[in-house]
Enzyme design. Structure first.
Site, PDB file in Angstrom:
ATOM      1  N   ALA A 155       0.850  -1.186   0.000  1.00 21.30           N
ATOM      2  CA  ALA A 155       0.000   0.000   0.000  1.00 21.30           C
ATOM      3  C   ALA A 155       0.889   1.240   0.000  1.00 21.30           C
ATOM      4  CB  ALA A 155      -0.908   0.005   1.230  1.00 21.30           C
ATOM      5  N   CYS A 186      -7.664  -0.058   2.236  1.00 23.10           N
ATOM      6  CA  CYS A 186      -7.582   0.963   1.184  1.00 23.10           C
ATOM      7  C   CYS A 186      -8.930   1.215   0.522  1.00 23.10           C
ATOM      8  CB  CYS A 186      -6.539   0.593   0.131  1.00 23.10           C
ATOM      9  SG  CYS A 186      -4.887   0.340   0.831  1.00 23.10           S
TER      10      CYS A 186
END
Length: 229
Positions: A155, A186
């Site tokens: 990420a 996310c």
């Protein structure tokens, strides 16, 4: 070539090891403030791991938390989980031991003053690191991060002030992924989270850290110096 200068820019690598997220966050902000005051200071690549913690980006929705969280109170001691809203972009994510977290503190005036370019460079660092194991990690159009066989292994979320970067990337090397079950990572509902050790057993953060440092130097065309902090 990321750094268009003929002479490579100097960048110090600092390994903070396993550190509380709040401590790392405060230290990052201090380093950025110093570089805003003095843009000639050297760039830094900070590498670390964190104790279990959830972080939300500036505009992140708490709808992606699968547990009760009252953001109006600062009484985090009442929570079973540590949660912070920070100034990076992106939605909620999870950090824990076994995840290699990188915080580049770079002055983009010496590279490219383009945030999309910078995000793609961070992805490239991860992709090249994974490639050293013979694995083909990839980007997904319209999304930020890195995937391996359909699983998100890294990420990325950044903040830039006066072209000085902070926050960065988190690469899942060998973490306990169960903490991700309490969020929609996310904000992406239909793509699972994965880790490198699912593909390469017995992988360690220390081993991957060495390879990632090399990839970072290649992608950003910098001369790295290791420093004890």
């Amino acid at each position: 070539m990321a750094n268009s200068q003929k002479q490579k820019r100097h960048c110090v690598v600092i390994n903070w090891g396993l550190v509380a997220y709040q401590d790392a966050w405060l230290r990052q902000k201090s380093l950025v403030t110093e570089r805003i005051s003095n843009p000639d200071l050297e760039d830094i690549l900070i590498l670390s791991e964190h104790f279990p913690v959830y972080t939300l980006g500036t505009g992140a929705s708490t709808d992606f938390l699968k547990f009760d969280y009252d953001e109006s109170t600062s009484a985090k001691s009442d929570l079973k989980r540590e949660v912070y809203r920070v100034e990076r972009g992106g939605e909620v994510t999870y950090h824990c031991p076994g995840q290699l977290v990188g915080y580049p503190i770079l002055n983009l005036r010496y590279y490219q003053q383009d945030l999309h370019w910078y995000l793609r460079q961070l992805e490239e660092v991860i992709i090249r690191t994974v490639a050293t194991y013979g694995l083909n990690a990839e980007r997904i159009s319209g999304l930020t991060g890195v995937w391996l066989e359909g699983k998100k292994i890294a990420a990325i979320g950044i903040k830039v002030r006066r072209w000085i970067t902070m926050h960065g990337f988190a690469l899942n090397v060998c973490p306990d992924l169960t903490g991700f079950q309490d969020i929609v990572p996310c904000g992406i509902i239909d793509k699972p989270v994965g880790s490198l050790n699912e593909f390469i057993p017995n992988l360690t953060v220390a081993e991957v850290r060495v390879k990632l440092i090399r990839s970072f130097a290649e992608v950003f065309n910098v001369e790295l110096e290791n420093k004890v902090d």
